[in-house]
Motif scaffolding. Structure first.
Motif, short mmCIF file in Angstrom:
data_model
loop_
_atom_site.label_atom_id
_atom_site.label_comp_id
_atom_site.label_asym_id
_atom_site.label_seq_id
_atom_site.Cartn_x
_atom_site.Cartn_y
_atom_site.Cartn_z
N ALA A 99 0.81 -1.22 0.00
CA ALA A 99 0.00 0.00 0.00
C ALA A 99 0.84 1.27 0.00
O ALA A 99 0.29 2.37 -0.08
CB ALA A 99 -0.92 0.01 1.22
N GLN A 100 2.16 1.15 0.08
CA GLN A 100 2.99 2.33 0.30
C GLN A 100 3.08 3.26 -0.91
O GLN A 100 3.30 4.45 -0.75
CB GLN A 100 4.38 1.92 0.77
N ARG A 101 2.87 2.75 -2.12
CA ARG A 101 2.84 3.66 -3.28
C ARG A 101 1.64 4.60 -3.17
O ARG A 101 1.75 5.80 -3.42
CB ARG A 101 2.78 2.86 -4.58
N ALA A 102 0.50 4.05 -2.79
CA ALA A 102 -0.69 4.88 -2.59
C ALA A 102 -0.48 5.84 -1.43
O ALA A 102 -0.90 7.00 -1.49
CB ALA A 102 -1.91 3.99 -2.34
N VAL A 103 0.17 5.37 -0.37
CA VAL A 103 0.46 6.23 0.77
C VAL A 103 1.30 7.42 0.34
O VAL A 103 1.09 8.55 0.78
CB VAL A 103 1.17 5.44 1.89
N ARG A 104 2.26 7.18 -0.55
CA ARG A 104 3.12 8.27 -1.04
C ARG A 104 2.29 9.34 -1.75
O ARG A 104 2.46 10.54 -1.53
CB ARG A 104 4.19 7.70 -1.97
N LEU A 105 1.35 8.91 -2.60
CA LEU A 105 0.50 9.86 -3.32
C LEU A 105 -0.41 10.62 -2.36
O LEU A 105 -0.59 11.83 -2.48
CB LEU A 105 -0.33 9.11 -4.36
N ILE A 106 -0.99 9.90 -1.41
CA ILE A 106 -1.84 10.56 -0.40
C ILE A 106 -1.03 11.58 0.38
O ILE A 106 -1.48 12.71 0.62
CB ILE A 106 -2.45 9.51 0.55
N SER A 107 0.18 11.22 0.75
CA SER A 107 1.02 12.10 1.56
C SER A 107 1.34 13.39 0.82
O SER A 107 1.26 14.49 1.39
CB SER A 107 2.31 11.38 1.96
N TRP A 108 1.71 13.28 -0.45
CA TRP A 108 2.00 14.48 -1.23
C TRP A 108 0.76 15.36 -1.38
O TRP A 108 0.83 16.59 -1.24
CB TRP A 108 2.55 14.10 -2.60
N GLY A 109 -0.38 14.74 -1.63
CA GLY A 109 -1.61 15.52 -1.78
C GLY A 109 -2.01 16.24 -0.50
O GLY A 109 -2.38 17.42 -0.53
N VAL A 110 -1.92 15.53 0.64
CA VAL A 110 -2.25 16.14 1.92
C VAL A 110 -1.27 17.26 2.25
O VAL A 110 -1.66 18.34 2.69
CB VAL A 110 -2.26 15.08 3.04
N ALA A 111 0.02 17.01 2.03
CA ALA A 111 1.03 18.03 2.34
C ALA A 111 0.80 19.31 1.55
O ALA A 111 0.82 20.42 2.10
CB ALA A 111 2.43 17.47 2.06
N VAL A 112 0.56 19.17 0.25
CA VAL A 112 0.31 20.35 -0.59
C VAL A 112 -0.97 21.06 -0.13
O VAL A 112 -1.00 22.29 -0.02
CB VAL A 112 0.21 19.95 -2.07
N SER A 113 -2.02 20.30 0.16
CA SER A 113 -3.29 20.88 0.58
C SER A 113 -3.13 21.71 1.85
O SER A 113 -3.63 22.84 1.95
CB SER A 113 -4.33 19.78 0.80
N ILE A 114 -2.43 21.15 2.82
CA ILE A 114 -2.27 21.82 4.10
C ILE A 114 -1.38 23.06 3.98
O ILE A 114 -1.65 24.11 4.58
CB ILE A 114 -1.69 20.83 5.14
N VAL A 115 -0.33 22.97 3.17
CA VAL A 115 0.56 24.12 2.99
C VAL A 115 -0.17 25.26 2.28
O VAL A 115 -0.03 26.43 2.65
CB VAL A 115 1.83 23.70 2.23
N VAL A 116 -0.97 24.94 1.27
CA VAL A 116 -1.74 25.98 0.58
C VAL A 116 -2.72 26.65 1.54
O VAL A 116 -2.85 27.88 1.57
CB VAL A 116 -2.50 25.39 -0.63
N GLU A 117 -3.41 25.84 2.35
CA GLU A 117 -4.39 26.40 3.28
C GLU A 117 -3.73 27.33 4.29
O GLU A 117 -4.21 28.45 4.51
CB GLU A 117 -5.14 25.29 4.01
N ILE A 118 -2.64 26.90 4.90
CA ILE A 118 -2.00 27.76 5.90
C ILE A 118 -1.43 29.01 5.24
O ILE A 118 -1.42 30.09 5.84
CB ILE A 118 -0.92 26.99 6.70
N GLY A 119 -0.98 28.88 3.99
CA GLY A 119 -0.49 30.05 3.27
C GLY A 119 -1.59 31.09 3.08
O GLY A 119 -1.37 32.30 3.29
N CYS A 120 -2.79 30.64 2.70
CA CYS A 120 -3.92 31.56 2.54
C CYS A 120 -4.30 32.21 3.87
O CYS A 120 -4.60 33.41 3.93
CB CYS A 120 -5.12 30.81 1.98
N ILE A 121 -4.27 31.43 4.94
CA ILE A 121 -4.63 31.97 6.25
C ILE A 121 -3.63 33.04 6.68
O ILE A 121 -4.02 34.10 7.20
CB ILE A 121 -4.69 30.82 7.28
N VAL A 122 -2.34 32.80 6.46
CA VAL A 122 -1.32 33.78 6.84
C VAL A 122 -1.44 35.05 5.99
O VAL A 122 -1.32 36.17 6.51
CB VAL A 122 0.09 33.15 6.69
#
Length: 287
Positions: A99-122
């Motif tokens: 399952a780790q290939r899928a985990v890698r894709l999920i991780s990148w998507g979540v990381a980008v999502s969270i960074v974009v959101e905190i950037g907008c908030i700041v």
């Protein structure tokens, strides 16, 4: 991110009773996290790098937005995001290698999502305005819409993670495994409450946002506040696996049943808090 051949739950439970200090144990956990999921680990450290600047802004900025300093929200989201990405990275590391290939894709998507959101908030805090539910200008609406897109992406990725943990059994004792599965499901319940707030274009029901609230969290003390059920649902991601792991260590015979029982109580509390908020009833009424 490297394929994992061991259980993070086993690492946590194998920590010697008389070993080093809590600080050294935390360092060990963070080191393991970075080895098994450098993407989500790195997203958390990016937030840590952002924190000193935000704290400095809090100290020097005297403006008020909805009656609070505009930098309070970025600080709360920074801490919440760190807990989220590090917890998710730790839990997904317990999935098998298939399952780790899928985990890698999920991780990148979540990381980008969270960074974009905190950037907008700041950005909105620096502008002296609100980030969420703000459609007062074209720019405000664009930022809020951008946040909405990445929040939706994050939710879809967690749905994928739910599928993975049910299809591939994570490493660890049965009660911990159920805690991971149920914790991710209840996280989606918390996300649904977030969707209700977006639809309402506010988190307070029965009064405008920004009134008197509980110290530290700001939850309304004069009207209903959807953030409480949202908070409880999202943090099931940490609470349920932790309870499952603790029960596996200290009450192994009742561990699975205890995890399910705790989940039902936790869900009932979340639903009750949502119902109270929708009726405009505060968790703690101001006197």
């Amino acid at each position: 991110m490297k394929t994992v051949a061991f259980s993070t739950a086993a690492i946590a439970s194998s920590t010697p009773e008389n070993s080093s200090s809590v600080v050294q144990q935390v360092r060990m956990w963070l080191s393991v996290l970075h080895r098994v999921n450098s993407v989500l680990s790195g997203a958390g450290w990016l937030h840590m790098l952002l924190l000193p600047g935000v704290l400095l802004a809090l100290a020097v900025d005297e403006r008020l937005v909805t009656n609070v300093n505009p930098w309070i929200k970025p600080i709360k989201f920074i801490f919440s995001d760190i807990i989220y990405v590090w917890s998710l990275g730790w839990l997904l590391a317990d999935l098998p290698a298939a399952a780790q290939r899928a985990v890698r894709l999920i991780s990148w998507g979540v990381a980008v999502s969270i960074v974009v959101e905190i950037g907008c908030i700041v950005v909105q805090a620096a502008r002296g305005t609100t980030s969420h539910y703000n459609v007062h200008s074209l720019f405000d609406g664009l930022l809020f819409g951008l946040m909405g897109v990445f929040i939706a992406l994050n939710t879809v990725l967690i749905m994928w993670a739910v599928y993975l943990v049910w299809r591939h059994r994570p490493h660890g004792p049965a009660s911990y495994v159920w805690g991971v599965r149920l914790g991710l499901l209840l996280f989606l319940v918390g996300s649904a409450v977030g969707g209700a707030m977006i639809g309402h274009l506010a988190h307070t029901v029965g009064a405008p946002d920004g009134g008197p609230g509980l110290p530290g969290v700001g939850w309304s003390t004069r009207a209903g506040d959807l953030r409480i059920a949202h908070f409880l649902g999202l943090h099931a991601l940490q609470a349920l696996p932790l309870v499952g792991w603790l029960l596996s260590r200290y009450a192994p015979r009742q561990a699975v049943a205890g995890t399910w029982t705790f989940t039902f109580v936790y869900l009932a509390g979340t639903v009750w808090l949502y119902g109270q908020a929708m009726q405009g009833i505060p968790l703690w009424a101001a006197r």
